[in-house]
Motif scaffolding. Sequence first.
Motif, PDB file in Angstrom:
ATOM      1  N   ALA A 115      40.596  34.937  24.637  1.00 42.04           N
ATOM      2  CA  ALA A 115      40.917  34.717  26.226  1.00 42.04           C
ATOM      3  C   ALA A 115      42.484  35.173  25.911  1.00 42.04           C
ATOM      4  O   ALA A 115      42.751  36.413  27.051  1.00 42.04           O
ATOM      5  N   ILE A 116      43.302  35.525  24.800  1.00 42.39           N
ATOM      6  CA  ILE A 116      44.669  35.819  24.734  1.00 42.39           C
ATOM      7  C   ILE A 116      44.833  37.165  23.876  1.00 42.39           C
ATOM      8  O   ILE A 116      43.941  37.031  22.722  1.00 42.39           O
ATOM      9  N   PRO A 117      45.527  37.959  24.460  1.00 41.95           N
ATOM     10  CA  PRO A 117      44.923  39.507  24.141  1.00 41.95           C
ATOM     11  C   PRO A 117      45.911  39.369  22.388  1.00 41.95           C
ATOM     12  O   PRO A 117      45.985  39.743  22.125  1.00 41.95           O
ATOM     13  N   LEU A 118      46.948  39.008  22.397  1.00 40.31           N
ATOM     14  CA  LEU A 118      47.353  38.392  20.607  1.00 40.31           C
ATOM     15  C   LEU A 118      46.576  37.660  20.242  1.00 40.31           C
ATOM     16  O   LEU A 118      47.122  37.296  18.990  1.00 40.31           O
ATOM     17  N   ASN A 119      45.408  36.823  20.545  1.00 40.83           N
ATOM     18  CA  ASN A 119      44.485  36.603  19.476  1.00 40.83           C
ATOM     19  C   ASN A 119      44.791  35.547  18.875  1.00 40.83           C
ATOM     20  O   ASN A 119      44.522  34.617  17.952  1.00 40.83           O
ATOM     21  N   ARG A 120      46.117  34.945  19.493  1.00 40.61           N
ATOM     22  CA  ARG A 120      45.875  33.232  18.281  1.00 40.61           C
ATOM     23  C   ARG A 120      47.648  32.961  19.747  1.00 40.61           C
ATOM     24  O   ARG A 120      47.814  32.843  20.510  1.00 40.61           O
ATOM     25  N   PHE A 166      48.179  35.650  28.247  1.00 44.42           N
ATOM     26  CA  PHE A 166      46.732  34.616  28.740  1.00 44.42           C
ATOM     27  C   PHE A 166      47.077  34.735  30.015  1.00 44.42           C
ATOM     28  O   PHE A 166      45.776  35.262  30.724  1.00 44.42           O
ATOM     29  N   GLU A 167      48.419  34.981  30.769  1.00 44.26           N
ATOM     30  CA  GLU A 167      48.150  34.595  32.142  1.00 44.26           C
ATOM     31  C   GLU A 167      47.833  36.247  32.790  1.00 44.26           C
ATOM     32  O   GLU A 167      47.253  36.466  33.746  1.00 44.26           O
ATOM     33  N   ALA A 168      48.209  36.907  31.534  1.00 44.38           N
ATOM     34  CA  ALA A 168      47.913  38.639  32.129  1.00 44.38           C
ATOM     35  C   ALA A 168      46.405  38.402  32.435  1.00 44.38           C
ATOM     36  O   ALA A 168      45.968  39.687  33.223  1.00 44.38           O
ATOM     37  N   THR A 169      45.762  38.286  32.062  1.00 44.67           N
ATOM     38  CA  THR A 169      44.473  38.971  31.475  1.00 44.67           C
ATOM     39  C   THR A 169      43.088  38.363  32.697  1.00 44.67           C
ATOM     40  O   THR A 169      42.331  38.392  32.783  1.00 44.67           O
ATOM     41  N   GLY A 170      43.897  37.393  33.283  1.00 44.61           N
ATOM     42  CA  GLY A 170      43.255  36.381  34.017  1.00 44.61           C
ATOM     43  C   GLY A 170      41.944  35.670  33.426  1.00 44.61           C
ATOM     44  O   GLY A 170      41.972  35.221  32.550  1.00 44.61           O
ATOM     45  N   ILE A 171      40.916  35.726  33.851  1.00 45.69           N
ATOM     46  CA  ILE A 171      40.000  35.469  33.174  1.00 45.69           C
ATOM     47  C   ILE A 171      39.506  36.231  31.639  1.00 45.69           C
ATOM     48  O   ILE A 171      38.780  36.770  32.146  1.00 45.69           O
ATOM     49  N   GLY A 172      38.948  35.526  30.544  1.00 38.60           N
ATOM     50  CA  GLY A 172      38.489  35.737  29.986  1.00 38.60           C
ATOM     51  C   GLY A 172      37.379  36.737  29.682  1.00 38.60           C
ATOM     52  O   GLY A 172      36.287  35.179  29.975  1.00 38.60           O
ATOM     53  N   LEU A 173      36.321  37.628  29.417  1.00 40.12           N
ATOM     54  CA  LEU A 173      35.647  38.313  29.193  1.00 40.12           C
ATOM     55  C   LEU A 173      35.154  38.685  27.460  1.00 40.12           C
ATOM     56  O   LEU A 173      35.510  39.421  27.573  1.00 40.12           O
ATOM     57  N   PRO A 174      35.134  37.393  26.685  1.00 40.75           N
ATOM     58  CA  PRO A 174      35.035  37.539  25.437  1.00 40.75           C
ATOM     59  C   PRO A 174      33.813  38.976  24.706  1.00 40.75           C
ATOM     60  O   PRO A 174      34.375  39.479  24.241  1.00 40.75           O
ATOM     61  N   ALA A 175      32.882  39.043  25.527  1.00 39.85           N
ATOM     62  CA  ALA A 175      31.702  40.133  24.909  1.00 39.85           C
ATOM     63  C   ALA A 175      32.906  41.466  24.689  1.00 39.85           C
ATOM     64  O   ALA A 175      32.313  42.500  24.404  1.00 39.85           O
TER      65      ALA A 175
END
Length: 248
Positions: free
Chosen positions: A198-203, A236-245
Amino acid sequence: MKTALVTGAARGIGLATTQLLMDKGWQVVMVDIDGEELMKAAAPLENVQAIVMDVSDPEQVERCFSDVTKTYGRLEGLVNNAGVADFGPIRETTFDRWRTVMKTNLDGVFLMTQAATDLLIAGKGAIVNIASISGLRASTLRVAYGTSKAAVIQLTLQQAAELGEFGIRANVVAPGPVNTKLALAVHTQEIREAYHDAIPLNRYGTEKEIGNAIVFLLSEEASYITGQLLCADGGFEATGIGLPALRR
C-alpha cells in the motif's frame, strides 16, 4: 546554543530526534514517563537534561517548566512526541482505555505547549507535534488512537493561528508505518507485506527519517512554514486505499 524539549525521548522517534538535534549543536531536555529507559538513553549523551514526568499531569508539567525556565530561560524548539497506542474494536474500547489514550496523546500536547509558550516567545521557537497517518485515514481498531491524532492535527492549526503573532511556528508531522520496536513486535509478516503493497516507496520508514522531518521544521530553513501538516509516510496518504493487485 539552541535548546529543545522533546517528549517521549527515551526511545524511538523521540530519541532519534534528540540525537539529530545534538548533531546540529542543540542541547535537549529529554522528557519521558519511563524513568529507567530515559536515564539509560540519556547516560551516554552530552548537553542533555533528563526529566521523568507524565505530560498529562498538569502539576508535573508545571514543575517541569519551572525547572526549565530556571535552567535555560528560553526554548527554540518543543517536540510533542509522547504518545500511547491502544488498538481495539470500538465495542471493546472502555472509557478508561479511551481516556488513557486521550490524556497522553492530546491533553499532553495541550498542556506542554501552553506551559512552554513564554519560553518559546523568548526563544522565537517552533513547535512540532507528532500525529499519525491514522489521524487522517480511518482504520479498524483505532477509534481512540486515530481520533486523538486527528485532534492533534487540529490543535496544531489552532496553535499556529494564535501563536503566530508572537513569532512561534507550529507544525505537525504525521508518520506512516515506522520500524519502531513496537511495530516490529506487533506487526506480523502478513501485516508488513500488506503495508508494503500500500506504500508507494514499498517499505516502512525509519525513526531517523521521521526525526529528519521534525528537525527540518524546527530549523531556520522552515522559518516561513507554520500551520502545516507534513506526512512522512512513504506516500501512504497520497495513494488512498491501496489496491495491490493493480501494482503487479
